[in-house]
Design a protein around this motif. Sequence first.
Motif, PDB file in Angstrom:
ATOM      1  N   ARG A  41       0.922  -1.065  -0.022  1.00  0.00           N
ATOM      2  CA  ARG A  41      -0.044  -0.124  -0.117  1.00  0.00           C
ATOM      3  C   ARG A  41       0.933   1.301  -0.027  1.00  0.00           C
ATOM      4  O   ARG A  41       0.472   2.322  -0.751  1.00  0.00           O
ATOM      5  N   SER A  45       0.838   3.892  -3.172  1.00  0.00           N
ATOM      6  CA  SER A  45       0.593   5.446  -2.722  1.00  0.00           C
ATOM      7  C   SER A  45       1.632   6.206  -3.039  1.00  0.00           C
ATOM      8  O   SER A  45       1.335   7.522  -3.529  1.00  0.00           O
ATOM      9  N   SER A  57      -6.618   5.493  -6.546  1.00  0.00           N
ATOM     10  CA  SER A  57      -7.265   5.952  -5.737  1.00  0.00           C
ATOM     11  C   SER A  57      -7.063   4.530  -4.420  1.00  0.00           C
ATOM     12  O   SER A  57      -6.513   3.720  -4.707  1.00  0.00           O
ATOM     13  N   ARG A  58      -7.953   4.933  -3.467  1.00  0.00           N
ATOM     14  CA  ARG A  58      -7.644   3.839  -2.162  1.00  0.00           C
ATOM     15  C   ARG A  58      -8.239   2.425  -2.830  1.00  0.00           C
ATOM     16  O   ARG A  58      -7.722   1.307  -2.591  1.00  0.00           O
ATOM     17  N   ALA A  59      -9.494   2.736  -3.418  1.00  0.00           N
ATOM     18  CA  ALA A  59     -10.039   1.356  -4.032  1.00  0.00           C
ATOM     19  C   ALA A  59      -9.219   0.548  -5.099  1.00  0.00           C
ATOM     20  O   ALA A  59      -8.962  -0.601  -5.038  1.00  0.00           O
ATOM     21  N   ILE A  61      -5.780   0.672  -5.219  1.00  0.00           N
ATOM     22  CA  ILE A  61      -4.767   0.203  -4.592  1.00  0.00           C
ATOM     23  C   ILE A  61      -5.252  -1.144  -4.028  1.00  0.00           C
ATOM     24  O   ILE A  61      -4.649  -2.197  -4.030  1.00  0.00           O
ATOM     25  N   ASP A  62      -6.260  -0.961  -3.256  1.00  0.00           N
ATOM     26  CA  ASP A  62      -6.917  -2.289  -2.549  1.00  0.00           C
ATOM     27  C   ASP A  62      -7.205  -3.404  -3.712  1.00  0.00           C
ATOM     28  O   ASP A  62      -6.885  -4.437  -3.450  1.00  0.00           O
TER      29      ASP A  62
END
Length: 74
Positions: A41, A45, A57-59, A61-62
Amino acid sequence: MAERWCASCHAVGTGDARAPDAGPPFASLAADPAYDDARLRGWLSDPHPPMPNFNLSRAEIDDLIAHIRSLKPR
């Protein structure tokens, strides 16, 4: 997403060949305990050259982390 953005430098599946002078195969990252979710992560990031910054985006990356985890040997 991995095929579109990552496959030019990384083998993104289990049977992919690695390009010369490319990043590590995703399956190798999945198998290496040093690359836990927090480390992946952080790298996704705030990537460092030569890896480009895709401003994920966070999503996203997830999703990439989930894909990498799906390649972990059983």
